[in-house]
Write an enzyme that holds these catalytic residues in place. Structure first.
Site, PDB file in Angstrom:
ATOM      1  N   GLU A 142     115.579  15.194  53.289  1.00 35.17           N
ATOM      2  CA  GLU A 142     114.603  14.578  54.198  1.00 35.17           C
ATOM      3  C   GLU A 142     114.440  13.083  53.920  1.00 35.17           C
ATOM      4  O   GLU A 142     114.809  12.602  52.840  1.00 35.17           O
ATOM      5  CB  GLU A 142     113.244  15.271  54.077  1.00 35.17           C
ATOM      6  CG  GLU A 142     112.641  15.204  52.679  1.00 35.17           C
ATOM      7  CD  GLU A 142     111.137  15.452  52.665  1.00 35.17           C
ATOM      8  OE1 GLU A 142     110.414  14.738  53.382  1.00 35.17           O
ATOM      9  OE2 GLU A 142     110.694  16.331  51.914  1.00 35.17           O
ATOM     10  N   LYS A 146     105.835   8.636  59.519  1.00 36.86           N
ATOM     11  CA  LYS A 146     106.206  10.022  59.258  1.00 36.86           C
ATOM     12  C   LYS A 146     106.372  10.714  60.604  1.00 36.86           C
ATOM     13  O   LYS A 146     105.484  10.636  61.449  1.00 36.86           O
ATOM     14  CB  LYS A 146     105.014  10.663  58.546  1.00 36.86           C
ATOM     15  CG  LYS A 146     105.308  11.370  57.276  1.00 36.86           C
ATOM     16  CD  LYS A 146     104.006  11.716  56.566  1.00 36.86           C
ATOM     17  CE  LYS A 146     103.603  13.143  56.820  1.00 36.86           C
ATOM     18  NZ  LYS A 146     102.325  13.476  56.145  1.00 36.86           N
ATOM     19  N   VAL A 172     109.556  17.700  56.098  1.00 36.28           N
ATOM     20  CA  VAL A 172     110.256  18.982  55.936  1.00 36.28           C
ATOM     21  C   VAL A 172     110.430  19.640  57.309  1.00 36.28           C
ATOM     22  O   VAL A 172     111.510  20.135  57.647  1.00 36.28           O
ATOM     23  CB  VAL A 172     109.472  19.918  54.979  1.00 36.28           C
ATOM     24  CG1 VAL A 172     110.016  21.344  55.020  1.00 36.28           C
ATOM     25  CG2 VAL A 172     109.515  19.366  53.552  1.00 36.28           C
ATOM     26  N   ASP A 208      93.595  21.525  58.827  1.00 36.76           N
ATOM     27  CA  ASP A 208      94.793  20.780  58.441  1.00 36.76           C
ATOM     28  C   ASP A 208      95.831  21.724  57.827  1.00 36.76           C
ATOM     29  O   ASP A 208      95.746  22.099  56.658  1.00 36.76           O
ATOM     30  CB  ASP A 208      94.407  19.675  57.447  1.00 36.76           C
ATOM     31  CG  ASP A 208      95.557  18.715  57.176  1.00 36.76           C
ATOM     32  OD1 ASP A 208      96.701  19.014  57.585  1.00 36.76           O
ATOM     33  OD2 ASP A 208      95.313  17.668  56.558  1.00 36.76           O
ATOM     34  N   SER A 232     100.031  22.066  57.602  1.00 38.16           N
ATOM     35  CA  SER A 232     101.258  21.314  57.859  1.00 38.16           C
ATOM     36  C   SER A 232     102.170  22.025  58.857  1.00 38.16           C
ATOM     37  O   SER A 232     102.331  23.249  58.814  1.00 38.16           O
ATOM     38  CB  SER A 232     102.007  21.117  56.543  1.00 38.16           C
ATOM     39  OG  SER A 232     103.260  20.517  56.796  1.00 38.16           O
ATOM     40  N   ALA A 233     102.805  21.233  59.699  1.00 35.79           N
ATOM     41  CA  ALA A 233     103.818  21.762  60.627  1.00 35.79           C
ATOM     42  C   ALA A 233     105.035  22.288  59.865  1.00 35.79           C
ATOM     43  O   ALA A 233     105.884  22.968  60.449  1.00 35.79           O
ATOM     44  CB  ALA A 233     104.238  20.672  61.611  1.00 35.79           C
ATOM     45  N   ASP A 234     105.109  21.998  58.561  1.00 40.94           N
ATOM     46  CA  ASP A 234     106.215  22.553  57.763  1.00 40.94           C
ATOM     47  C   ASP A 234     106.217  24.082  57.837  1.00 40.94           C
ATOM     48  O   ASP A 234     107.282  24.706  57.846  1.00 40.94           O
ATOM     49  CB  ASP A 234     106.090  22.141  56.289  1.00 40.94           C
ATOM     50  CG  ASP A 234     106.300  20.651  56.060  1.00 40.94           C
ATOM     51  OD1 ASP A 234     106.606  19.931  57.026  1.00 40.94           O
ATOM     52  OD2 ASP A 234     106.138  20.210  54.904  1.00 40.94           O
ATOM     53  N   LYS A 276     102.437  21.518  45.984  1.00 38.94           N
ATOM     54  CA  LYS A 276     101.438  20.925  45.093  1.00 38.94           C
ATOM     55  C   LYS A 276     100.108  21.642  45.224  1.00 38.94           C
ATOM     56  O   LYS A 276      99.722  22.063  46.311  1.00 38.94           O
ATOM     57  CB  LYS A 276     101.203  19.474  45.492  1.00 38.94           C
ATOM     58  CG  LYS A 276     102.300  18.565  45.130  1.00 38.94           C
ATOM     59  CD  LYS A 276     101.784  17.127  45.147  1.00 38.94           C
ATOM     60  CE  LYS A 276     102.888  16.189  44.756  1.00 38.94           C
ATOM     61  NZ  LYS A 276     103.850  15.992  45.830  1.00 38.94           N
TER      62      LYS A 276
HETATM   63  N1  PSU Z   1     104.580  17.248  49.648  1.00 38.58           N
HETATM   64  C1  PSU Z   1     105.048  16.602  48.578  1.00 38.58           C
HETATM   65  N2  PSU Z   1     105.777  15.481  48.749  1.00 38.58           N
HETATM   66  C2  PSU Z   1     106.082  14.996  49.985  1.00 38.58           C
HETATM   67  C3  PSU Z   1     105.603  15.705  51.109  1.00 38.58           C
HETATM   68  C4  PSU Z   1     104.869  16.813  50.897  1.00 38.58           C
HETATM   69  O1  PSU Z   1     104.784  17.040  47.469  1.00 38.58           O
HETATM   70  O2  PSU Z   1     106.741  13.965  50.095  1.00 38.58           O
HETATM   71  C5  PSU Z   1     105.957  15.222  52.476  1.00 38.58           C
HETATM   72  C6  PSU Z   1     107.094  16.083  53.040  1.00 38.58           C
HETATM   73  O3  PSU Z   1     107.882  15.282  53.885  1.00 38.58           O
HETATM   74  C7  PSU Z   1     106.335  17.119  53.849  1.00 38.58           C
HETATM   75  C8  PSU Z   1     105.198  16.289  54.395  1.00 38.58           C
HETATM   76  O4  PSU Z   1     107.091  17.700  54.870  1.00 38.58           O
HETATM   77  O5  PSU Z   1     104.839  15.417  53.338  1.00 38.58           O
HETATM   78  C9  PSU Z   1     104.038  17.151  54.815  1.00 38.58           C
HETATM   79  O6  PSU Z   1     103.110  16.352  55.443  1.00 38.58           O
HETATM   80  P1  PSU Z   1     101.913  16.998  56.304  1.00 38.58           P
HETATM   81  O7  PSU Z   1     101.038  17.673  55.273  1.00 38.58           O
HETATM   82  O8  PSU Z   1     101.262  15.835  56.956  1.00 38.58           O
HETATM   83  O9  PSU Z   1     102.539  17.951  57.238  1.00 38.58           O
HETATM   84 MN    MN Z   2      98.324  17.602  58.052  1.00 38.76          MN
END
Ligand code: PSU
Ligand code: MN
Length: 301
Positions: free
Chosen positions: A22, A83, A103, A135, A137-139, A156
């Site tokens: 990524e 992002k 991701v 909140d 994540s879309a992951d 984490k």
């Molecule tokens: N978690 C980490 N390091 C990162 C990310 C997440 O420990 O760099 C990054 C990754 O790219 C992940 C994104 O897909 O943050 C998730 O962001 P959000 O929670 O806004 O979906």
């Molecule tokens: Mn988010």
């Protein structure tokens, strides 16, 4: 709209092993120039294993799969590449803009390219306090949708890990632990939570993946592997940093897609680089497993 580098295109055409990486980790995960060096190093580590690296990003409205050194440098140095999450992709493409892929978007684009293995540090998930903020994540959504093996060191404890695992279960995402029964917590080897299946060799992970493909069950497999023992952080110290930073997030009203990068940056600052060191160590460890998975998968195809 999909632009494969010649190296990636050839490897895929010949069923040679390819691993996706990524670009958010480069644009937002580490400071410049460490991020550029890391990006190059990850690619060369894969090449040393006989695997073609496919770092993914959106540049000038194009889906790039496999970057040149100049493109990698641009992303590392720019400092302001947003992002790109799933919902950003159509707009970025239509408007000819840049985006660092998370991701979720890396999975989406890798899937379009026909790549089966993606290595990252840690995935996004359900944030603490999600019952208020919503909140998530879309992951997780991407893991439900795209058929890839995603190698990570868990997530984490910035996140609500029990809720994250619940959502993964609800959506039917396979979660395996490579040589571990515990769900890893990124800087820490064990979150105290369990994975469903401990798998001790890469070939068995590929077998699970291929079985899923045969059954035409969509979605990815989350392959978790703990940070190496020597690189693990002290959990009390880490939790103290984290509590302080989460209080800042609350106080300063940091929201939405800015939450994760904010926390990462502050961790790097307050730990005086210790979290960066641990993060690099775990990504490299993940990379070696991802390389084995890609090799094993390509042998079978
Ligand atoms: N978690 C980490 N390091 C990162 C990310 C997440 O420990 O760099 C990054 C990754 O790219 C992940 C994104 O897909 O943050 C998730 O962001 P959000 O929670 O806004 O979906
Ligand atoms: Mn988010």
């Amino acid at each position: 709209m999909l632009h494969l580098s010649p190296e990636v295109e050839q490897a895929l055409a010949n069923s040679k092993p390819v691993v996706a990486l990524e670009s958010t980790i480069i644009a937002h995960g580490f400071p410049y120039p460490d991020n550029y060096q890391l990006g190059l190093e990850l690619e060369s580590l894969l090449r040393a294993e006989g695997v073609v690296p496919a770092t993914i990003a959106i540049l000038g409205g194009k889906l790039k799969v496999g970057l040149t050194e100049d493109e990698l440098h641009y992303i590392a140095k720019a400092g302001n590449i947003p992002k790109a999450s799933l919902r950003d992709v159509p707009s970025l493409l239509a408007l000819g803009l840049d985006g660092a892929t998370t991701v979720a978007t890396t999975m989406q684009i890798a899937h379009l390219a026909g790549i089966k293995v993606f290595v990252t540090g840690g995935i996004g998930g359900v944030h603490r306090g999600a019952e208020q903020s919503f909140d998530i994540s879309a992951d997780l959504q991407a893991l439900a949708s795209y058929n890839l093996m995603v190698v990570c060191a868990g997530a984490k404890s910035v996140l609500d890990l029990p809720k994250t695992l619940e959502v993964l279960e609800s959506q039917g995402t396979v979660v395996v632990g490579y040589q571990t029964e515990g769900f890893p917590a990124f800087y820490l080897r064990d979150s105290g939570l369990r994975v469903d299946y401990r798998v001790d060799n890469p070939a068995d992970i590929v077998k699970i993946f291929e079985t899923k493909e045969t059954l035409e069950i969509g979605g990815g497999i989350l392959v978790t592997t703990p940070i190496p023992l020597a690189d693990e952080l002290d959990s009390r110290q880490f939790n103290a940093w984290l509590d302080m930073i989460l209080a800042e997030v609350e106080e300063q009203g940091v929201q939405g897609k800015h939450v994760t990068p904010y926390i990462l940056r502050r961790l790097h600052e307050v730990s005086q680089g210790e979290t960066v060191k641990a993060n690099i160590a775990l990504v490299k460890n993940n990379l070696l497993l991802g390389a084995k998975l890609a090799q094993t998968y390509s042998l079978g195809s």
